[in-house]
Design an enzyme around this catalytic site. Structure first.
Site, PDB file in Angstrom:
ATOM      1  N   GLU A  33       1.245  -1.555  -0.036  1.00 27.70           N
ATOM      2  CA  GLU A  33      -0.079  -0.177   0.537  1.00 27.70           C
ATOM      3  C   GLU A  33       0.763   1.354  -0.246  1.00 27.70           C
ATOM      4  OE1 GLU A  33      -3.119   0.488   0.198  1.00 27.70           O
ATOM      5  OE2 GLU A  33      -2.138   2.908   0.082  1.00 27.70           O
ATOM      6  N   HIS A  51     -25.645  -2.874  -0.122  1.00 33.08           N
ATOM      7  CA  HIS A  51     -26.030  -2.740  -1.006  1.00 33.08           C
ATOM      8  C   HIS A  51     -26.841  -4.043  -0.979  1.00 33.08           C
ATOM      9  CE1 HIS A  51     -25.988   1.116  -2.700  1.00 33.08           C
ATOM     10  NE2 HIS A  51     -24.429   1.031  -2.203  1.00 33.08           N
ATOM     11  N   ILE A 342     -13.567  -1.639  -9.400  1.00 30.99           N
ATOM     12  CA  ILE A 342     -14.665  -1.911  -8.018  1.00 30.99           C
ATOM     13  C   ILE A 342     -14.919  -0.583  -7.670  1.00 30.99           C
ATOM     14  CG2 ILE A 342     -14.607  -3.157  -6.092  1.00 30.99           C
ATOM     15  CD1 ILE A 342     -13.757  -4.789  -8.601  1.00 30.99           C
TER      16      ILE A 342
END
Lengths: 496, 421
Positions: A33, A51, A342
């Site tokens: 990262e 969702h 994504i």
């Protein structure tokens, strides 16, 4: 010999993948990262929703349609295993005009195709019983009880902590500069901190996934940033019980009105497409925010006065070419798996994406995964003083007085909470002390005063625990230091 | 007596004072002098509230009849408090206040020594105020390092010894903003501008002088609307506003700076009082009170910046004493006597006035602020024929007016107005 896996990007996708892969004995997993801490990219600023899976057209976006509902189901288990703050309060997709009903019918049909349970259209008394504060202009809504909300950065943190506890190695502040490919196979990742060998590379680099793919010679998609802006209000402002959506348009799910997991009314996002080079443009705009305000008012007319605003922010969604998730073991570069584009519903889909990737490693790369006998699925959340009943808190204070001392007055965050957060930062390899790292773990500085009282105190604690001068403590990584030196630095002429 | 939290140790006092700043300390001292058993709670590691970081002079001219710095003012009160043997706890944060009945108040607090419940007959709430921040005043752009409220910048410099930055823009020409302009200048930083929304400066005249002393540009009728930078503030966007405070298109300009200091006013910190039903005056954002500074919940008193934003610490300490006297009477009389109150109302050009209700039985100070600056005016209370000539009035300068019991005793209500003579 273990198979070395490099996961690029410690957002919700990369962290979920690292966690799922940490259960296999024959993998050595490296999580890479570039930010100083995990979850600071796309995962940081979004609507934080799990969702329902009714929105993604299975004909147009088959991957999204498949993984969203699966992800929703998995989150129900993961939030418990990992002690992630969450609420399963359901969503209402609200119709304001007669034509909206046609769309709701379509969503209902699509949801059924995608396997979403318990959905139905509600009207009249039942609608206002589900949501008493909803605009009286509402004529009906699609009720989706399985929708929920989680705290997204704490979720990434929890996943990474669990992954590290199960043997994953993190490389923070490590920026990928190149991908080494030989004879059509990946060999490793070139970074600012040296070369990391890898047999499998998983590209979960969010907004930058196209750039990482290009480093491996894969150039069939582009990611462009889509900005969404939000308002968040003080916790004494009444918010809805459910997640409220307008009837969606082809472009977006629309401006949501919700009470987020910490109990704050939140409205947003809008959707503004930015050019591909603006992947770091997180600036809020007056026009954008005003648009969000107007949009939210249509569902929630009793928006509070502006003096009740505690924060406005913006996030970027990584919009891929074609609109569907790109999750694929690339054939021309063996060992390179893209987890790209994504966008929404990415947070929801993340656990399902992770299992999908594990399956690809077995199916497409032919690496048989061997489960560990001692894999630990559990992770304990840090202490939150504000969640403890006084009796319990007192037991803790007796052992360590720091738990009795409040640092963040707005959210009742104790010094003990903060010291635990700092320990956890070190556990996953955070090298640069940042106030934001403490904020996302403890909720300190996120209340009514936005940290004007407690930030200096947190800086002092970080400075002490990391052994640095207080002015070198950062707000959110290098380049965002809290000060330029001690108070006499300029007068002495030795300014940093 | 009930035990709201059976496992939590309980203490019992006549009065609990919440907040150890000047209002709370003055109040606890007075309560002790009046013979009450008093406990003072403060959340910081030290007493004094915001005063220990106010290292400039200008405090105490009325209260101590000499000019002191903030730390000096605080230490005088703290010394007196200790001499009298007032019980106090620092690092003690109040979590909850409950009002069971007139003489049964409950306070739950946490401290490094543990969580305690306290029963008290009365509560004096003196928890100060909070600062308005950048989001609240609608500043957009990047959320980066280098944006501080004036109080936070002051804490960093004068409690923790950290210099926040070197090129400074200050939002708001109120006292705290002006004092920070001087503070930064004295440490060698360049204060590039003070940006004031209103067409007049917001601070006391003596503090506005700072701008001249240090050659700092003041932009009246301007506002900061946007911050840009990567990691750290790099520039801020300023826009001119018209008479109605609307932004004038095309008037935007950028100032390069690494630091933005927000001094956009204070808000009484009274969330815990609202929770127990204390009535709030929208004009002050603090509680509605009577002439003993008792709120709409009998036995809950309020003083200092939790009552109304003051510009002089001397008035804050004075309010603390008054609240203590009120608590003493309340406890002695086992409650507040029912009586016909004289309501104080805001008239022309009066932005706020406290107290809101007078008994007519005692002399009282009215604290008030005007809406806009004016010269050669009269402060009038028509109901009692009160007239007072004033050369200059400014919103920045609180007016304190003494009314004698005999003047107001027979009034039904009082309307306070400030109009041209």
């Amino acid at each position: 010999m273990k198979t070395k896996v490099a996961v690029i990007g410690a957002g919700i996708s990369g962290a979920s993948i690292a966690r799922v892969l940490s259960r296999y004995e024959n993998l050595e997993v490296h999580l890479i990262e570039k930010a100083p801490d995990v979850g600071w990219g796309v995962s940081k600023a979004n609507t934080a929703l799990i969702h329902g899976g009714y929105d993604d057209d299975p004909d147009k976006y088959p991957t999204r349609a498949k993984l969203c509902i699966r992800g929703n189901r998995l989150w129900h288990r993961w939030v418990k295993e990992l002690q992630i703050a969450h609420v399963w309060n359901g969503a209402l997709i609200v119709a304001l005009k007669d034509e909206d009903f046609d769309e709701l019918e379509r969503l209902l049909e699509r949801g059924r195709r995608n396997g979403v349970p318990e959905m139905r259209i509600v009207e009249g008394d039942e609608l206002f019983h589900l949501e008493p504060g909803l605009t009286r202009e509402a004529i009906g809504a699609l009720w989706v009880p399985i929708v929920g909300q989680i705290a997204p950065i704490p979720a990434v943190i929890a996943l990474v902590e669990n992954a590290v506890a199960n043997g994953v190695k993190t490389h923070l502040e490590t920026e990928v500069r190149g991908i080494k490919v030989e004879n059509g196979e990946v060999k490793g990742v070139k970074t600012n901190n040296g070369f990391i060998e890898a047999d499998v590379i998983i590209n979960a680099a969010g907004l930058y996934a196209d750039e990482i793919a290009r480093m491996a010679g894969i150039d069939y998609f582009e990611i462009h940033p889509r900005k969404g802006e939000y308002w968040i209000f003080d916790d004494d402002v009444p918010g809805p019980r459910r997640v409220l959506f307008p009837t969606p348009t082809p472009v977006s799910k629309g401006i949501v009105v919700t009470t987020e997991v910490s109990g704050h009314l939140m409205i947003g996002p809008n959707a503004q497409d930015l050019p591909p080079e603006e992947k770091d443009n997180l600036a809020t705009t007056k026009e954008g925010l005003e648009g969000v305000w107007e949009g939210a008012k249509k569902l929630w007319p009793q928006l509070p006065p502006r003096s009740k605003v505690i924060r406005t922010f913006a996030g970027l969604r990584p919009e891929p070419t074609g609109g569907d998730f790109i999750i694929k073991a690339e054939e021309e570069v063996w060992g390179f798996i893209n987890v790209a584009g994504i966008r929404s519903p990415g947070l929801t889909s993340a656990p399902a994406i992770a299992y999908e990737v594990a399956e690809m490693i077995q199916r497409d790369l032919g690496i048989k995964l061997v489960a560990k006998s001692n894999w630990n699925p559990y992770r304990r959340e840090i202490t939150h003083f504000f969640m403890l009943p006084p009796e319990k808190a007192n037991e803790l204070v007796k052992k360590n007085p720091a738990y009795g001392k409040i640092v963040c007055r707005c959210n009742s965050v104790s010094e003990g909470d903060i010291l635990e957060a700092i320990e956890r930062m070190k556990f996953i390899g955070v090298k640069t002390p940042s106030v934001d790292s403490v904020k996302f773990r403890t909720k300190a500085t996120t209340g009514t005063c936005q940290g004007s009282f407690c930030r200096p105190r947190i800086v002092q604690l970080l400075a002490k625990e990391y052994g640095v001068e207080p002015w070198k403590v950062t707000l959110k990584g290098r380049g965002s230091e809290i000060g330029i030196g001690d108070v006499k630095a300029l007068l002495r002429g030795d300014e940093a | 007596m009930m035990k709201p939290f059976p496992e939590v140790p309980m203490l019992s006092y006549d009065v609990v004072v919440i907040g150890g700043g000047p209002a709370g300390m003055a109040s606890a001292i007075k309560a002790k002098e009046l013979g009450l058993k008093v406990l003072l709670l403060d959340e910081n590691d030290y007493l004094g509230g915001i005063l220990p970081q106010c290292i400039h002079p200008g405090f105490g001219i009325h209260y101590f009849k000499e000019e002191l710095t903030g730390p000096e003012f605080a230490s005088r009160l703290a010394k007196r408090l200790v001499e009298l043997g007032v019980e106090y706890r620092t690092s003690a944060r109040v979590l909850e206040i409950r009002n069971y009945s007139d003489l049964e108040k409950f306070v739950l607090f946490t401290s490094p020594a543990g969580i305690y419940g306290v029963w008290a007959k009365a509560i004096i709430y003196a928890a100060g105020a909070r600062e308005r921040h950048a989001f609240e005043i609608g500043i957009v752009g990047d959320r980066v390092s280098g944006i501080y409220t004036a109080g936070e910048a002051q804490t960093l410099m004068d409690i923790y010894g950290v210099l926040p930055g070197k090129g400074i823009v200050i939002v708001g020409s109120g006292d705290v903003g002006l004092i920070m302009a001087r503070r930064f200048s004295l440490e060698g930083a360049k204060v590039k501008a003070v940006i004031e929304l209103m067409p007049y400066p917001g601070g006391l005249a003596r503090n506005v002088m700072i701008l001249r002393d240090f050659n700092i540009p003041l932009y009246l009728s301007h506002k900061v609307v946007e911050v840009r930078g990567k990691g750290r503030v790099e520039r801020v966007k300023v826009v001119k506003v018209d008479k109605n405070l609307k932004e004038i298109p095309g008037s935007e300009f950028w100032i390069e700076a690494d630091t933005l200091v927000i001094s956009a006013g204070l808000v009484p910190a009274v969330k815990k009082l609202k929770k127990i039903g204390v009535e709030i005056d929208p004009a002050t954002a603090g509680p509605v009170v009577n002439d003993r500074l008792e709120t709409s919940v009998p036995g809950i008193f309020v003083a200092g910046n939790s009552l109304v934003i003051n510009d002089l610490v001397d008035y804050v300490a004075e309010q603390g004493e008054l609240a203590a006297e009120g608590a003493k009477e309340f406890i002695e009389n086992s409650g507040t006597e029912s009586r016909k109150w004289i309501k104080v109302e805001r008239g022309e050009n009066v932005r706020l006035v406290v107290p809101h209700y007078l008994s007519g039985e005692r002399d009282v100070y009215l604290y008030l602020r005007v809406l806009k600056p004016m010269e050669d005016v009269e402060l009038r209370i028509p109901e009692i024929g009160k007239r007072l000539k004033l050369l200059v009035v400014k919103p920045a300068e609180m007016i304190r007016l003494k009314l004698k019991a005999e003047e107001i005793r027979n009034a039904e209500k009082l309307t306070v107005e400030v109009t041209g003579a």
